[in-house]
Motif scaffolding. Structure first.
Motif, mmCIF file in Angstrom:
data_model
loop_
_atom_site.group_PDB
_atom_site.id
_atom_site.type_symbol
_atom_site.label_atom_id
_atom_site.label_comp_id
_atom_site.label_asym_id
_atom_site.label_seq_id
_atom_site.Cartn_x
_atom_site.Cartn_y
_atom_site.Cartn_z
ATOM 1 N N GLN A 22 0.827 -1.203 0.000
ATOM 2 C CA GLN A 22 0.000 0.000 0.000
ATOM 3 C C GLN A 22 0.865 1.259 0.000
ATOM 4 O OE1 GLN A 22 -2.616 0.943 3.427
ATOM 5 N NE2 GLN A 22 -4.279 0.727 1.921
ATOM 6 N N ASN A 23 1.919 1.271 0.787
ATOM 7 C CA ASN A 23 2.819 2.427 0.817
ATOM 8 C C ASN A 23 3.516 2.624 -0.524
ATOM 9 O OD1 ASN A 23 2.292 3.264 3.428
ATOM 10 N ND2 ASN A 23 3.849 1.946 4.312
ATOM 11 N N LEU A 24 3.964 1.530 -1.129
ATOM 12 C CA LEU A 24 4.608 1.632 -2.437
ATOM 13 C C LEU A 24 3.654 2.176 -3.491
ATOM 14 C CD1 LEU A 24 6.724 -1.637 -2.659
ATOM 15 C CD2 LEU A 24 7.586 0.691 -2.723
ATOM 16 N N VAL A 25 2.442 1.663 -3.503
ATOM 17 C CA VAL A 25 1.454 2.104 -4.492
ATOM 18 C C VAL A 25 1.154 3.582 -4.315
ATOM 19 C CG1 VAL A 25 -0.973 1.890 -5.192
ATOM 20 C CG2 VAL A 25 0.420 -0.162 -4.879
ATOM 21 N N ARG A 26 1.028 4.012 -3.089
ATOM 22 C CA ARG A 26 0.697 5.419 -2.837
ATOM 23 C C ARG A 26 1.866 6.360 -3.115
ATOM 24 N NH1 ARG A 26 -2.801 4.646 2.740
ATOM 25 N NH2 ARG A 26 -4.707 3.901 1.729
ATOM 26 N N SER A 27 3.089 5.892 -2.912
ATOM 27 C CA SER A 27 4.238 6.783 -3.090
ATOM 28 C C SER A 27 4.811 6.760 -4.508
ATOM 29 C CB SER A 27 5.333 6.462 -2.079
ATOM 30 O OG SER A 27 5.860 5.172 -2.320
ATOM 31 N N ARG A 29 3.636 4.629 -7.831
ATOM 32 C CA ARG A 29 2.778 3.616 -8.442
ATOM 33 C C ARG A 29 3.514 2.737 -9.458
ATOM 34 N NH1 ARG A 29 -2.327 3.642 -7.978
ATOM 35 N NH2 ARG A 29 -3.657 2.357 -9.247
ATOM 36 N N GLU A 30 4.268 3.342 -10.350
ATOM 37 C CA GLU A 30 4.966 2.572 -11.395
ATOM 38 C C GLU A 30 5.975 1.605 -10.787
ATOM 39 O OE1 GLU A 30 4.219 2.345 -14.618
ATOM 40 O OE2 GLU A 30 2.530 3.631 -14.068
ATOM 41 N N GLN A 31 6.735 2.072 -9.797
ATOM 42 C CA GLN A 31 7.689 1.194 -9.115
ATOM 43 C C GLN A 31 6.949 0.058 -8.400
ATOM 44 O OE1 GLN A 31 11.090 0.860 -8.736
ATOM 45 N NE2 GLN A 31 11.228 2.274 -10.450
ATOM 46 N N ALA A 32 5.821 0.375 -7.807
ATOM 47 C CA ALA A 32 5.045 -0.647 -7.098
ATOM 48 C C ALA A 32 4.565 -1.730 -8.059
ATOM 49 C CB ALA A 32 3.852 -0.003 -6.392
ATOM 50 N N THR A 42 -5.213 -4.235 -9.194
ATOM 51 C CA THR A 42 -4.786 -4.598 -7.838
ATOM 52 C C THR A 42 -4.214 -3.392 -7.116
ATOM 53 O OG1 THR A 42 -4.340 -6.864 -8.555
ATOM 54 C CG2 THR A 42 -3.297 -6.146 -6.511
ATOM 55 N N ALA A 43 -3.435 -2.579 -7.809
ATOM 56 C CA ALA A 43 -2.874 -1.367 -7.212
ATOM 57 C C ALA A 43 -3.988 -0.433 -6.754
ATOM 58 C CB ALA A 43 -1.942 -0.666 -8.200
ATOM 59 N N ASN A 44 -5.013 -0.281 -7.571
ATOM 60 C CA ASN A 44 -6.149 0.567 -7.198
ATOM 61 C C ASN A 44 -6.835 0.052 -5.935
ATOM 62 O OD1 ASN A 44 -5.735 2.253 -9.401
ATOM 63 N ND2 ASN A 44 -7.168 1.133 -10.698
ATOM 64 N N GLY A 100 10.347 -8.863 -17.688
ATOM 65 C CA GLY A 100 9.636 -9.284 -18.898
ATOM 66 C C GLY A 100 8.410 -10.107 -18.576
ATOM 67 N N ARG A 101 8.519 -10.934 -17.567
ATOM 68 C CA ARG A 101 7.364 -11.759 -17.170
ATOM 69 C C ARG A 101 6.280 -10.891 -16.555
ATOM 70 N NH1 ARG A 101 11.465 -15.905 -15.662
ATOM 71 N NH2 ARG A 101 11.661 -17.040 -17.601
ATOM 72 N N HIS A 102 6.676 -9.822 -15.857
ATOM 73 C CA HIS A 102 5.684 -8.901 -15.289
ATOM 74 C C HIS A 102 4.909 -8.233 -16.420
ATOM 75 C CE1 HIS A 102 3.715 -5.717 -13.140
ATOM 76 N NE2 HIS A 102 4.349 -4.819 -13.868
ATOM 77 N N GLN A 103 5.599 -7.822 -17.467
ATOM 78 C CA GLN A 103 4.932 -7.192 -18.601
ATOM 79 C C GLN A 103 3.978 -8.145 -19.286
ATOM 80 O OE1 GLN A 103 4.899 -4.025 -19.479
ATOM 81 N NE2 GLN A 103 6.175 -3.611 -17.704
ATOM 82 N N GLU A 104 4.345 -9.430 -19.382
ATOM 83 C CA GLU A 104 3.472 -10.426 -19.995
ATOM 84 C C GLU A 104 2.203 -10.626 -19.171
ATOM 85 O OE1 GLU A 104 5.831 -13.950 -20.229
ATOM 86 O OE2 GLU A 104 7.184 -13.110 -21.740
ATOM 87 N N ALA A 105 2.334 -10.584 -17.836
ATOM 88 C CA ALA A 105 1.202 -10.795 -16.958
ATOM 89 C C ALA A 105 0.253 -9.603 -16.940
ATOM 90 C CB ALA A 105 1.687 -11.080 -15.535
ATOM 91 N N ALA A 106 0.778 -8.411 -17.129
ATOM 92 C CA ALA A 106 -0.032 -7.186 -17.050
ATOM 93 C C ALA A 106 -0.873 -6.965 -18.253
ATOM 94 C CB ALA A 106 0.872 -5.982 -16.893
#
Length: 106
Positions: A22-27, A29-32, A42-44, A100-106
């Motif tokens: 939650q802290n990462l998403v709020r501070s 977002r892209e890094q989170a 999920t971030a939302n 790369g796997r994160h990009q495939e999942a998103a």
């Protein structure tokens, strides 16, 4: 360690993970999204959780985070301790593969 202790440890990990996420998403977002390997939806949801909701979700008996390293190649790169001093190159390669796997999942 008995079953009750394991369940308590899972709850503590869940709470720590949710608070960190939650802290990462709020501070940042892209890094989170990248570091946690989560989607925009999920971030939302994470950003909108109240403290009471975080506590309720964390109190479950199921571990909320999971290992993203499910590939022998990535494990090999992360655990390879070569004598040539290429550890940083191996870790960079593993990070690229996981990104790369994160990009495939998103």
């Amino acid at each position: 360690m008995n079953a009750d202790q394991i369940l308590q440890e899972i709850r503590e990990v869940n709470l720590s993970y949710l608070m960190l996420a939650q802290n990462l998403v709020r501070s940042d977002r892209e890094q989170a999204l990248f570091r946690l390997g989560i989607s925009e939806d999920t971030a939302n949801l994470l950003a909108a959780l109240s403290p009471a909701q975080v506590l309720k979700i964390a109190s479950g008996n199921t571990l909320l985070c999971r290992m993203r390293i499910d590939d022998d190649l990535v494990w090999s790169l992360l655990t390879n301790h070569s004598k040539e001093g290429n550890d940083s190159v191996s870790r960079l390669h593993a990070s690229i593969l996981m990104a790369g796997r994160h990009q495939e999942a998103a």
